[in-house]
Design a protein around this motif. Structure first.
Motif, PDB file in Angstrom:
ATOM      1  N   ALA A 262       8.969 -20.374 -11.665  1.00 45.76           N
ATOM      2  CA  ALA A 262      10.373 -19.961 -11.653  1.00 45.76           C
ATOM      3  C   ALA A 262      10.850 -19.501 -10.285  1.00 45.76           C
ATOM      4  N   PHE A 263      12.099 -19.916  -9.959  1.00 42.17           N
ATOM      5  CA  PHE A 263      12.789 -19.439  -8.765  1.00 42.17           C
ATOM      6  C   PHE A 263      13.667 -18.260  -9.122  1.00 42.17           C
ATOM      7  N   GLN A 264      13.802 -17.316  -8.177  1.00 41.02           N
ATOM      8  CA  GLN A 264      14.712 -16.191  -8.334  1.00 41.02           C
ATOM      9  C   GLN A 264      15.482 -15.988  -7.043  1.00 41.02           C
ATOM     10  N   PHE A 265      16.793 -15.804  -7.170  1.00 36.41           N
ATOM     11  CA  PHE A 265      17.646 -15.555  -6.010  1.00 36.41           C
ATOM     12  C   PHE A 265      17.995 -14.069  -5.969  1.00 36.41           C
ATOM     13  N   ALA A 266      17.486 -13.369  -4.966  1.00 33.85           N
ATOM     14  CA  ALA A 266      17.784 -11.949  -4.795  1.00 33.85           C
ATOM     15  C   ALA A 266      18.631 -11.785  -3.536  1.00 33.85           C
ATOM     16  N   ASP A 267      18.792 -10.553  -3.074  1.00 31.26           N
ATOM     17  CA  ASP A 267      19.625 -10.292  -1.900  1.00 31.26           C
ATOM     18  C   ASP A 267      19.000 -10.889  -0.645  1.00 31.26           C
ATOM     19  N   GLY A 268      19.556 -12.039  -0.226  1.00 32.34           N
ATOM     20  CA  GLY A 268      19.092 -12.695   0.991  1.00 32.34           C
ATOM     21  C   GLY A 268      17.700 -13.265   0.909  1.00 32.34           C
ATOM     22  N   GLN A 269      17.166 -13.382  -0.291  1.00 35.74           N
ATOM     23  CA  GLN A 269      15.780 -13.814  -0.438  1.00 35.74           C
ATOM     24  C   GLN A 269      15.629 -14.775  -1.614  1.00 35.74           C
ATOM     25  N   VAL A 270      14.763 -15.755  -1.437  1.00 41.98           N
ATOM     26  CA  VAL A 270      14.440 -16.705  -2.500  1.00 41.98           C
ATOM     27  C   VAL A 270      12.956 -16.557  -2.811  1.00 41.98           C
ATOM     28  N   THR A 271      12.647 -16.299  -4.082  1.00 41.00           N
ATOM     29  CA  THR A 271      11.253 -16.119  -4.489  1.00 41.00           C
ATOM     30  C   THR A 271      10.912 -17.098  -5.605  1.00 41.00           C
ATOM     31  N   ALA A 272       9.750 -17.700  -5.517  1.00 39.92           N
ATOM     32  CA  ALA A 272       9.282 -18.612  -6.557  1.00 39.92           C
ATOM     33  C   ALA A 272       7.854 -18.234  -6.906  1.00 39.92           C
ATOM     34  N   SER A 273       7.548 -18.178  -8.202  1.00 39.97           N
ATOM     35  CA  SER A 273       6.200 -17.783  -8.596  1.00 39.97           C
ATOM     36  C   SER A 273       5.778 -18.473  -9.879  1.00 39.97           C
ATOM     37  N   GLY A 274       4.472 -18.628 -10.040  1.00 37.57           N
ATOM     38  CA  GLY A 274       3.910 -19.227 -11.241  1.00 37.57           C
ATOM     39  C   GLY A 274       2.428 -18.942 -11.318  1.00 37.57           C
TER      40      GLY A 274
END
Length: 356
Positions: A262-274
């Motif tokens: 899954a991708f997540q869009f936070a403040d100025g940051q893109v995170t992907a984890s699995g």
């Protein structure tokens, strides 16, 4: 960085690449630090091998270019003398007599004969100067290429020296940590086992995900174009609002590998984890605007965590260089280019303008 998503478990039927779990990592800060240092050491050693091979190729290229430049310089010397003679002839007025004779011809027949003769001489002079000009231009190009390659070679040599210093310092720290541990033999075996696991399985798994992401991102413009309301227009400005849920659905449609990634869009940051069994991957990055050579959003890898261990900067840089995770609005409409990008509250916002 957001915490690792432990709930997502990739099954064999989901098409996940992860297959063999790595060695158990003790929940001990010192041991984890040594494991990360071992990862860094292994990756820097890999970088040293790459740089050494690249240096060897570049050294041969520089030698060939320098020899080519020397050969061209020798070949051009004769042409240079001929071109100099032509220029001196015009400068000293040696060709004025020809023109005078042509203008003073007393019959049409003599005028035509003199004109043919004049054209032959002038044409020959022009050919000599043109040939010299082209040869000189070619020589300059080879010399400049040789100089750039030589500079690149020096940078590679400096980088190689720096990496060797880094890996030597790391190895010294690792050896000191092993000596100071309560069970040096077991810790040494764990570090060796984990390093082998990373080199034989871990790196391949990380690259599998990056490769799949890169392939999927190539089709993202078509996905955006086919979904009403995702791209809106106001005057000469467009606005793209890509929700993380939509992106995750898109990725699953492209490759079942992303079923639990899954991708997540936070403040100025893109995170992907699995995660998959005993393996987990988290990458964090951000987008920036690129104008040249192609307008688009470039993804920069800020952090990669594999099985809870942060990968070294050399690995992040090589992954970013090898796999393009960028997004190019020009593939939606050819005259669109990005002017601003922001990620917040689960949405990636992109401002676009028209550029013909």
């Amino acid at each position: 960085m957001l915490p690792l998503t432990r709930a997502a478990q990739l099954s064999a039927s989901s098409g996940a690449s992860f297959s063999a779990p790595g060695p158990d990592i003790p929940d001990n800060a010192e041991t984890r630090k040594l494991l990360e240092q071992s990862l860094s050491s292994a990756e820097i050693e890999r970088e040293i091998i790459r740089i050494t091979a690249e240096q060897s190729v570049l050294e041969k290229k520089v030698n060939l270019l320098q020899k080519e430049a020397a050969d061209k310089e020798t070949a051009i010397s004769e042409q240079q003398e001929r071109a100099g003679a032509v220029i001196r002839a015009y400068y000293m007025g040696d060709r004025d007599g020809l023109l005078g004779a042509l203008l003073s011809a007393k019959s049409i027949g003599r005028l035509l004969a003199l004109y043919d003769y004049y054209e032959i001489i002038i044409g020959r002079d022009r050919d000599i100067l043109t040939q010299y000009k082209e040869q000189y231009k070619d020589l300059k190009s080879v010399i400049l290429t040789a100089q750039r390659s030589a500079q690149e070679l020096e940078q590679l040599k400096a980088s190689l020296t720096e990496q060797k210093i880094r890996v030597a310092a790391l190895n010294e720290e690792i050896e000191g940590g092993i000596r100071d541990s309560s069970d040096p033999e077991s810790l040494s075996a764990l570090l060796e086992e984990f390093t082998r696991y990373w080199e034989n399985i871990g790196l391949h798994e990380v690259k599998t995900y990056f490769k799949a992401l890169s392939a999927a991102m190539n089709h993202l413009p078509q996905f955006v174009q086919s979904h009403d309301g995702m791209l809106t227009r106001k005057g000469m400005t467009y606005h793209l609002a890509l929700k993380q849920e939509d992106l995750n659905d898109f990725l699953v449609s492209q490759n079942p590998l992303f079923k639990d990634f899954a991708f997540q869009f936070a403040d100025g940051q893109v995170t992907a984890s699995g995660t998959s069994g005993g393996l987990s991957l988290t990458l964090t990055g951000h987008y920036t605007i690129q104008e040249e050579p192609v307008s688009g959003l470039m993804f920069h890898v800020d952090n990669v965590v594999f099985n809870g261990l942060e990968l070294p900067d050399s690995t992040r840089e090589s992954l970013e260089e090898e796999f393009d995770l960028g997004f190019y609005p020009g593939k939606i409409v050819s005259f669109l280019h990005a002017t601003d990008v922001e990620s917040k509250d689960g949405v990636l916002h992109v401002k676009l303008s028209i550029s013909f």
